[in-house]
Design a protein around this motif. Structure first.
Motif, PDB file in Angstrom:
ATOM      1  N   GLY A   1       0.562  -1.058   0.054  1.00 43.39           N
ATOM      2  CA  GLY A   1      -0.103   0.136  -0.163  1.00 43.39           C
ATOM      3  C   GLY A   1       0.644   1.099  -0.010  1.00 43.39           C
ATOM      4  O   GLY A   1       0.641   2.204  -0.839  1.00 43.39           O
ATOM      5  N   ILE A   2       2.070   1.383   0.883  1.00 41.28           N
ATOM      6  CA  ILE A   2       3.034   2.396   0.962  1.00 41.28           C
ATOM      7  C   ILE A   2       3.637   2.491  -0.560  1.00 41.28           C
ATOM      8  O   ILE A   2       3.698   3.799  -0.992  1.00 41.28           O
ATOM      9  CB  ILE A   2       3.628   2.375   2.261  1.00 41.28           C
ATOM     10  N   ARG A   3       3.953   1.653  -0.721  1.00 39.04           N
ATOM     11  CA  ARG A   3       4.778   1.609  -2.207  1.00 39.04           C
ATOM     12  C   ARG A   3       3.698   2.062  -3.144  1.00 39.04           C
ATOM     13  O   ARG A   3       4.270   2.922  -4.284  1.00 39.04           O
ATOM     14  CB  ARG A   3       5.191   0.160  -2.533  1.00 39.04           C
ATOM     15  N   MET A   4       2.428   1.570  -3.333  1.00 38.01           N
ATOM     16  CA  MET A   4       1.680   2.086  -4.335  1.00 38.01           C
ATOM     17  C   MET A   4       1.370   3.663  -4.356  1.00 38.01           C
ATOM     18  O   MET A   4       1.307   4.483  -5.365  1.00 38.01           O
ATOM     19  CB  MET A   4       0.532   1.197  -4.281  1.00 38.01           C
ATOM     20  N   LEU A   5       1.251   4.102  -3.116  1.00 35.56           N
ATOM     21  CA  LEU A   5       1.062   5.315  -2.876  1.00 35.56           C
ATOM     22  C   LEU A   5       1.936   6.347  -3.221  1.00 35.56           C
ATOM     23  O   LEU A   5       1.851   7.459  -3.877  1.00 35.56           O
ATOM     24  CB  LEU A   5       0.454   5.826  -1.328  1.00 35.56           C
ATOM     25  N   ARG A   6       3.342   5.685  -2.866  1.00 36.79           N
ATOM     26  CA  ARG A   6       4.543   6.694  -3.470  1.00 36.79           C
ATOM     27  C   ARG A   6       4.762   6.722  -4.954  1.00 36.79           C
ATOM     28  O   ARG A   6       5.015   7.653  -5.514  1.00 36.79           O
ATOM     29  CB  ARG A   6       5.823   5.969  -2.591  1.00 36.79           C
ATOM     30  N   GLU A   7       4.385   5.761  -5.528  1.00 39.34           N
ATOM     31  CA  GLU A   7       4.573   5.485  -6.805  1.00 39.34           C
ATOM     32  C   GLU A   7       3.537   6.391  -7.385  1.00 39.34           C
ATOM     33  O   GLU A   7       3.766   7.094  -8.736  1.00 39.34           O
ATOM     34  CB  GLU A   7       4.318   3.875  -7.308  1.00 39.34           C
ATOM     35  N   GLY A   8       2.298   6.333  -7.052  1.00 41.35           N
ATOM     36  CA  GLY A   8       0.976   6.935  -7.798  1.00 41.35           C
ATOM     37  C   GLY A   8       1.475   8.581  -7.440  1.00 41.35           C
ATOM     38  O   GLY A   8       1.058   9.072  -8.547  1.00 41.35           O
ATOM     39  N   LEU A   9       1.977   8.816  -6.287  1.00 42.00           N
ATOM     40  CA  LEU A   9       1.837  10.531  -6.122  1.00 42.00           C
ATOM     41  C   LEU A   9       3.295  10.970  -6.849  1.00 42.00           C
ATOM     42  O   LEU A   9       3.346  12.147  -7.337  1.00 42.00           O
ATOM     43  CB  LEU A   9       2.315  10.631  -4.596  1.00 42.00           C
ATOM     44  N   LYS A  10       4.240  10.121  -7.307  1.00 42.53           N
ATOM     45  CA  LYS A  10       5.448  10.617  -7.886  1.00 42.53           C
ATOM     46  C   LYS A  10       5.052  10.139  -9.676  1.00 42.53           C
ATOM     47  O   LYS A  10       5.586  11.145 -10.333  1.00 42.53           O
ATOM     48  CB  LYS A  10       6.712   9.462  -7.739  1.00 42.53           C
ATOM     49  N   MET A  11       3.987   9.784  -9.933  1.00 43.61           N
ATOM     50  CA  MET A  11       3.772   9.557 -11.344  1.00 43.61           C
ATOM     51  C   MET A  11       3.124  10.818 -12.199  1.00 43.61           C
ATOM     52  O   MET A  11       2.649  11.645 -11.462  1.00 43.61           O
ATOM     53  CB  MET A  11       2.567   8.429 -11.659  1.00 43.61           C
ATOM     54  N   SER A  12       3.535  10.795 -13.404  1.00 42.10           N
ATOM     55  CA  SER A  12       3.057  11.849 -14.043  1.00 42.10           C
ATOM     56  C   SER A  12       1.748  11.570 -14.764  1.00 42.10           C
ATOM     57  O   SER A  12       1.210  10.401 -14.758  1.00 42.10           O
ATOM     58  CB  SER A  12       3.953  12.389 -15.300  1.00 42.10           C
ATOM     59  N   PRO A  13       0.852  12.449 -14.991  1.00 42.62           N
ATOM     60  CA  PRO A  13      -0.633  12.162 -15.374  1.00 42.62           C
ATOM     61  C   PRO A  13      -0.752  11.222 -16.669  1.00 42.62           C
ATOM     62  O   PRO A  13      -1.630  10.587 -16.727  1.00 42.62           O
ATOM     63  CB  PRO A  13      -1.392  13.692 -15.565  1.00 42.62           C
ATOM     64  N   ASP A  14       0.293  11.235 -17.550  1.00 38.35           N
ATOM     65  CA  ASP A  14       0.275  10.625 -18.718  1.00 38.35           C
ATOM     66  C   ASP A  14       1.378   9.401 -18.616  1.00 38.35           C
ATOM     67  O   ASP A  14       1.901   8.751 -19.384  1.00 38.35           O
ATOM     68  CB  ASP A  14       0.646  11.323 -20.096  1.00 38.35           C
ATOM     69  N   GLU A  15       1.451   8.918 -17.496  1.00 39.31           N
ATOM     70  CA  GLU A  15       2.156   7.669 -16.822  1.00 39.31           C
ATOM     71  C   GLU A  15       1.999   6.502 -17.800  1.00 39.31           C
ATOM     72  O   GLU A  15       2.871   5.566 -18.418  1.00 39.31           O
ATOM     73  CB  GLU A  15       2.199   7.236 -15.487  1.00 39.31           C
TER      74      GLU A  15
END
Length: 256
Positions: A103-117
């Motif tokens: 969950g923590i990893r997915m949140l971190r990945e999601g917040l770092k992603m650009s909108p067109d990832e």
């Protein structure tokens, strides 16, 4: 009177255990289907099904992808169920810790992603499928026009098996199986099967994969381009953390 009083508790216990089993199955089913959906939407296997469905027969692609995902789900559930030889209290809290980490990893990945990832993943899958297509064409050229020379006797069996054992079916199966191996959804299924009812996890996981793959095959590129991988990843992180948080209120012995 003693005989009748001894029968009643047994009946009550059997009813309670049946209710507990039903609740265990439902809980496992809901957990599996929700986790698979947030893990698979916008994932590599989603894009494989979406792109292949735009080029080839949709039913063939769906059949190949679903066979791979169904097989992978069953294998993952077996791996997870094998860990139940370890005392449940240990597997329960280890799985809870893994859910928290995911969950923590997915949140971190999601917040770092650009909108067109998602477009990068889409392009990567397109290149991979193009490479496989070129290999398929080379194989056809090397084998030659066998269908023409084989005569009319072999034409009917080839058409009969075309949709089930065709190069496209094999390609969809192979690409999906390899993309899914070691993927987050596979690891999640293993973890879920270690702490939940395995039948519920198997059915929920398969239904979740059916929904995602069916959506990819029907919607194709339109869904692949419009879906926000960033949003799905953030929601997925919240779902994983919710399962980890629920362990604070549920006893390890209250499972199946």
């Amino acid at each position: 009177q003693k005989g009748s009083s001894s029968v009643v508790p047994v009946h009550i216990v059997s009813e309670e255990s049946a209710d507990k089993t039903n609740l265990g199955f439902i809980h496992a089913f809901v957990a599996a289907i929700s986790v698979i959906i947030v893990s698979e939407l916008g994932d590599k296997t989603f894009f494989i099904a979406a792109i292949m469905a735009m080029r080839y027969n949709r039913l063939t692609v769906l059949a190949g992808a679903m066979l791979a995902l169904g097989l992978m789900t069953c294998l993952s559930v077996l791996f997870g169920y094998a860990t139940t030889v370890i005392p449940r209290v240990y597997t329960y809290y280890v799985s809870t810790a893994l859910f928290a980490i995911f969950g923590i990893r997915m949140l971190r990945e999601g917040l770092k992603m650009s909108p067109d990832e998602g477009q990068e993943e889409l392009e990567e899958v397109q290149a991979e499928i193009k490479k496989k297509d070129e290999e398929l064409q080379r194989t056809k050229l090397l084998n030659g026009p066998g269908d023409v020379e084989s005569g009319p006797g072999t034409t009917i069996p080839q058409k009969k098996w075309l949709h089930f054992i065709s190069p496209i079916f094999v390609q969809a199966f192979t690409l999906t199986f390899l993309a899914e191996w070691g993927d987050r959804s596979q690891l999640t299924t293993i973890v879920l099967a270690a702490r939940e009812d395995p039948y519920g996890v198997a059915v929920g996981g398969t239904v979740g994969h059916c929904l995602c793959t069916g959506l990819a095959v029907i919607g194709g590129r339109m869904i692949a381009q419009k879906i926000s991988v960033r949003t799905v990843t953030i929601i997925g992180g919240i779902v994983f953390l919710a399962f980890a948080f629920s362990a604070l209120f549920i006893s390890p012995d209250s499972g199946f």
